[in-house]
Design a protein around this motif. Sequence first.
Motif, PDB file in Angstrom:
ATOM      1  N   ARG A   1       0.829  -1.206   0.000  1.00 14.82           N
ATOM      2  CA  ARG A   1       0.000   0.000   0.000  1.00 14.82           C
ATOM      3  C   ARG A   1       0.860   1.252   0.000  1.00 14.82           C
ATOM      4  NH1 ARG A   1      -3.092  -3.220   3.915  1.00 14.82           N
ATOM      5  NH2 ARG A   1      -4.974  -3.981   2.865  1.00 14.82           N
ATOM      6  N   ALA A   2       1.982   1.213   0.721  1.00 15.80           N
ATOM      7  CA  ALA A   2       2.863   2.379   0.764  1.00 15.80           C
ATOM      8  C   ALA A   2       3.462   2.665  -0.610  1.00 15.80           C
ATOM      9  CB  ALA A   2       3.972   2.157   1.789  1.00 15.80           C
ATOM     10  N   ARG A   3       3.803   1.573  -1.335  1.00 13.19           N
ATOM     11  CA  ARG A   3       4.359   1.748  -2.683  1.00 13.19           C
ATOM     12  C   ARG A   3       3.275   2.118  -3.686  1.00 13.19           C
ATOM     13  NH1 ARG A   3       6.778  -3.012  -0.978  1.00 13.19           N
ATOM     14  NH2 ARG A   3       5.378  -4.247  -2.271  1.00 13.19           N
ATOM     15  N   LEU A   4       2.058   1.661  -3.416  1.00  7.78           N
ATOM     16  CA  LEU A   4       0.969   1.848  -4.371  1.00  7.78           C
ATOM     17  C   LEU A   4       0.503   3.301  -4.425  1.00  7.78           C
ATOM     18  CD1 LEU A   4      -1.005   0.367  -6.277  1.00  7.78           C
ATOM     19  CD2 LEU A   4      -2.531   0.097  -4.324  1.00  7.78           C
ATOM     20  N   TYR A   5       0.262   3.896  -3.252  1.00  7.85           N
ATOM     21  CA  TYR A   5      -0.278   5.251  -3.212  1.00  7.85           C
ATOM     22  C   TYR A   5       0.859   6.251  -2.991  1.00  7.85           C
ATOM     23  CZ  TYR A   5      -4.656   2.728  -2.759  1.00  7.85           C
ATOM     24  OH  TYR A   5      -5.710   1.888  -2.981  1.00  7.85           O
ATOM     25  N   THR A   6       1.338   6.806  -4.085  1.00  9.28           N
ATOM     26  CA  THR A   6       2.505   7.690  -4.040  1.00  9.28           C
ATOM     27  C   THR A   6       2.125   9.158  -4.174  1.00  9.28           C
ATOM     28  OG1 THR A   6       2.796   7.395  -6.430  1.00  9.28           O
ATOM     29  CG2 THR A   6       3.995   5.892  -4.972  1.00  9.28           C
ATOM     30  N   ALA A   7       0.856   9.465  -4.367  1.00  7.84           N
ATOM     31  CA  ALA A   7       0.428  10.860  -4.538  1.00  7.84           C
ATOM     32  C   ALA A   7      -0.992  10.990  -4.005  1.00  7.84           C
ATOM     33  CB  ALA A   7       0.495  11.270  -6.012  1.00  7.84           C
ATOM     34  N   GLU A   8      -1.559  12.191  -4.124  1.00 10.93           N
ATOM     35  CA  GLU A   8      -2.926  12.398  -3.699  1.00 10.93           C
ATOM     36  C   GLU A   8      -3.615  13.400  -4.605  1.00 10.93           C
ATOM     37  OE1 GLU A   8      -2.862  13.784   0.333  1.00 10.93           O
ATOM     38  OE2 GLU A   8      -2.428  15.854  -0.270  1.00 10.93           O
TER      39      GLU A   8
ATOM     40  N   LEU B   1      -6.864  16.308  -4.806  1.00 10.84           N
ATOM     41  CA  LEU B   1      -7.843  17.127  -4.096  1.00 10.84           C
ATOM     42  C   LEU B   1      -9.123  17.116  -4.910  1.00 10.84           C
ATOM     43  CD1 LEU B   1      -8.594  19.100  -1.813  1.00 10.84           C
ATOM     44  CD2 LEU B   1      -7.689  20.947  -3.268  1.00 10.84           C
ATOM     45  N   VAL B   2     -10.227  16.671  -4.299  1.00  4.58           N
ATOM     46  CA  VAL B   2     -11.484  16.519  -5.037  1.00  4.58           C
ATOM     47  C   VAL B   2     -12.640  17.085  -4.230  1.00  4.58           C
ATOM     48  CG1 VAL B   2     -10.644  14.429  -6.182  1.00  4.58           C
ATOM     49  CG2 VAL B   2     -11.996  14.227  -4.088  1.00  4.58           C
ATOM     50  N   ARG B   3     -13.743  17.352  -4.936  1.00  2.00           N
ATOM     51  CA  ARG B   3     -15.027  17.645  -4.293  1.00  2.00           C
ATOM     52  C   ARG B   3     -15.992  16.534  -4.681  1.00  2.00           C
ATOM     53  NH1 ARG B   3     -18.132  22.561  -4.980  1.00  2.00           N
ATOM     54  NH2 ARG B   3     -17.853  22.230  -7.222  1.00  2.00           N
ATOM     55  N   LEU B   4     -16.798  16.104  -3.711  1.00  2.00           N
ATOM     56  CA  LEU B   4     -17.673  14.958  -3.925  1.00  2.00           C
ATOM     57  C   LEU B   4     -19.104  15.273  -3.514  1.00  2.00           C
ATOM     58  CD1 LEU B   4     -15.289  12.385  -2.223  1.00  2.00           C
ATOM     59  CD2 LEU B   4     -15.728  12.482  -4.687  1.00  2.00           C
ATOM     60  N   THR B   5     -20.043  14.774  -4.309  1.00  2.00           N
ATOM     61  CA  THR B   5     -21.444  14.820  -3.890  1.00  2.00           C
ATOM     62  C   THR B   5     -21.633  13.770  -2.790  1.00  2.00           C
ATOM     63  OG1 THR B   5     -22.165  13.122  -5.451  1.00  2.00           O
ATOM     64  CG2 THR B   5     -22.136  15.413  -6.251  1.00  2.00           C
ATOM     65  N   PRO B   6     -22.749  13.775  -2.093  1.00  3.30           N
ATOM     66  CA  PRO B   6     -22.980  12.725  -1.082  1.00  3.30           C
ATOM     67  C   PRO B   6     -22.850  11.313  -1.657  1.00  3.30           C
ATOM     68  CG  PRO B   6     -24.556  14.498  -0.775  1.00  3.30           C
ATOM     69  CD  PRO B   6     -23.802  14.824  -2.038  1.00  3.30           C
TER      70      PRO B   6
ATOM     71  N   PRO C   1      -5.773   9.478  -1.658  1.00  2.00           N
ATOM     72  CA  PRO C   1      -4.517   8.874  -2.136  1.00  2.00           C
ATOM     73  C   PRO C   1      -4.725   8.254  -3.510  1.00  2.00           C
ATOM     74  CG  PRO C   1      -5.033   8.166   0.101  1.00  2.00           C
ATOM     75  CD  PRO C   1      -6.264   8.827  -0.432  1.00  2.00           C
ATOM     76  N   ILE C   2      -3.745   8.453  -4.402  1.00  2.00           N
ATOM     77  CA  ILE C   2      -3.838   7.868  -5.746  1.00  2.00           C
ATOM     78  C   ILE C   2      -2.543   7.138  -6.078  1.00  2.00           C
ATOM     79  CG2 ILE C   2      -5.490   9.589  -6.561  1.00  2.00           C
ATOM     80  CD1 ILE C   2      -3.173  10.967  -8.024  1.00  2.00           C
ATOM     81  N   GLU C   3      -2.695   6.142  -6.935  1.00  2.00           N
ATOM     82  CA  GLU C   3      -1.541   5.346  -7.360  1.00  2.00           C
ATOM     83  C   GLU C   3      -0.751   6.069  -8.430  1.00  2.00           C
ATOM     84  OE1 GLU C   3      -0.836   1.118  -9.732  1.00  2.00           O
ATOM     85  OE2 GLU C   3      -2.705   1.462  -8.646  1.00  2.00           O
ATOM     86  N   SER C   4      -1.452   6.654  -9.391  1.00  2.00           N
ATOM     87  CA  SER C   4      -0.816   7.370 -10.494  1.00  2.00           C
ATOM     88  C   SER C   4      -1.884   8.208 -11.190  1.00  2.00           C
ATOM     89  CB  SER C   4      -0.194   6.390 -11.496  1.00  2.00           C
ATOM     90  OG  SER C   4      -1.210   5.601 -12.109  1.00  2.00           O
TER      91      SER C   4
END
Length: 309
Positions: A231-238, A240-245, A266-269
Motif C-alpha cells: 500500500r505504501a508503494r501503491l499510493y505515491t500521490a494524492e 484534491l477533489v469535491r464529492l457529492t454525497p 490517495p492515488i496510485e498514479s
Amino acid sequence: MRASRLVTLLLLLQDRGRMTAQQLAEELEVSVRTVYRDVEALSTAGIPLYGDAGHAGGYRLVDGYRTRLTGLTEGEARAAFLAAVPGAAAELGLGEALAAAQLKLRAALPEPLREHAGRIQERFLLDAPGWYGGGTDRTPHLSAVAAAVWERRALLLRYRRWRAPEEIERRVEPYGLVLKAGRWYLVAAGPSGLRTYRVDQILGLRPLEKFAARGGFDLAAYWTSQLAGFRARLYTAEALVRLTPEGARRLGVTPTSHGWTEARIPIESIDHAHGEFLRLGTDIDVMAPTELRDRIAATVRALAARYTG
C-alpha cells in the motif's frame, strides 16, 4: 478402508440419530447391501445399535451411547482449519478430509452445541473468490505446492513474471500459502530472501530435497508487513477533489454536509486515478493535481464530441 467407513457410519448415527439404510448408503457412497454388512459388523463388535422396521424405521444407537472414536487424522486436522473456506480445502485436495473432520467434530460436541454448529453451516457461507474468477482450474500446480509446504521440501520453479526476463527458473524453499481475494500466493525463500509468488503464474515445478526452515518465521506477520509495504508503494500521490454525497459514499469518504464534500484522496498514479474517477461521473470534481484535472476534462470533451456528433 472398511474400518474408516465403519467409524464414519457410527459417527453419522451418533450425530444425526435414526437413519435409514438408504440414507447411510448415500452418505457413505456404498450399496445398501454393504450398509447391512457394516451394521452387522458393528453389532458383532458390541456397538449398541438397533434397527426399527417399517416405513419410518431405520438404524439408531441406544440412547446415551457415545463413541470416543473422534480423533482426527493429520489430513482431517489440516482441513478443519480450512472449514470456513470449503473451496480452498477442495483446491488443496482436502475436500474429503474436511467432510470427515467436520463430522468428527460435530460428533464430539454435546447436543446443544451440535445444533448450534448445524445452524451456522445452514446460515453462513464464506465464498472467497471474486465475482470474475474463471470457472476453470487456473492453479494446476497448487496441490504440488501445498505438498511441498507441508513437507518443507524445496522446489525448482519455472515462473512467469511481469518484467523481463518474463520466464525464469528458480530454486525456492516454500514457507506458506496465502489465499487473498480468490488468488493463491506462495511465500518462499529464494536467492534474494523471502519473496511472494503467484501460484497461477507457476509454469512448472520439480520437488527437491527437504530443507530446514528458519526459526521464528510468522506467516501472518510477514503477510501483514507485505500488505503494508504494498500500500505504501501503491499510493505515491494524492488528489484534491469535491464529492457529492453519492460520490463520497462510493469512495468511502465521510460527508461533511448535504452538499459537496472536499477531500484528499490517495492515488496510485495519474493514469490509474483518471480511470477510477471517471467512473464517478458527475459525482466528483477533481481540483488538483492540474494534470489529472486536464486529463479528465479532455476525456469528457472527447466523449461529448463522440456522442453529439
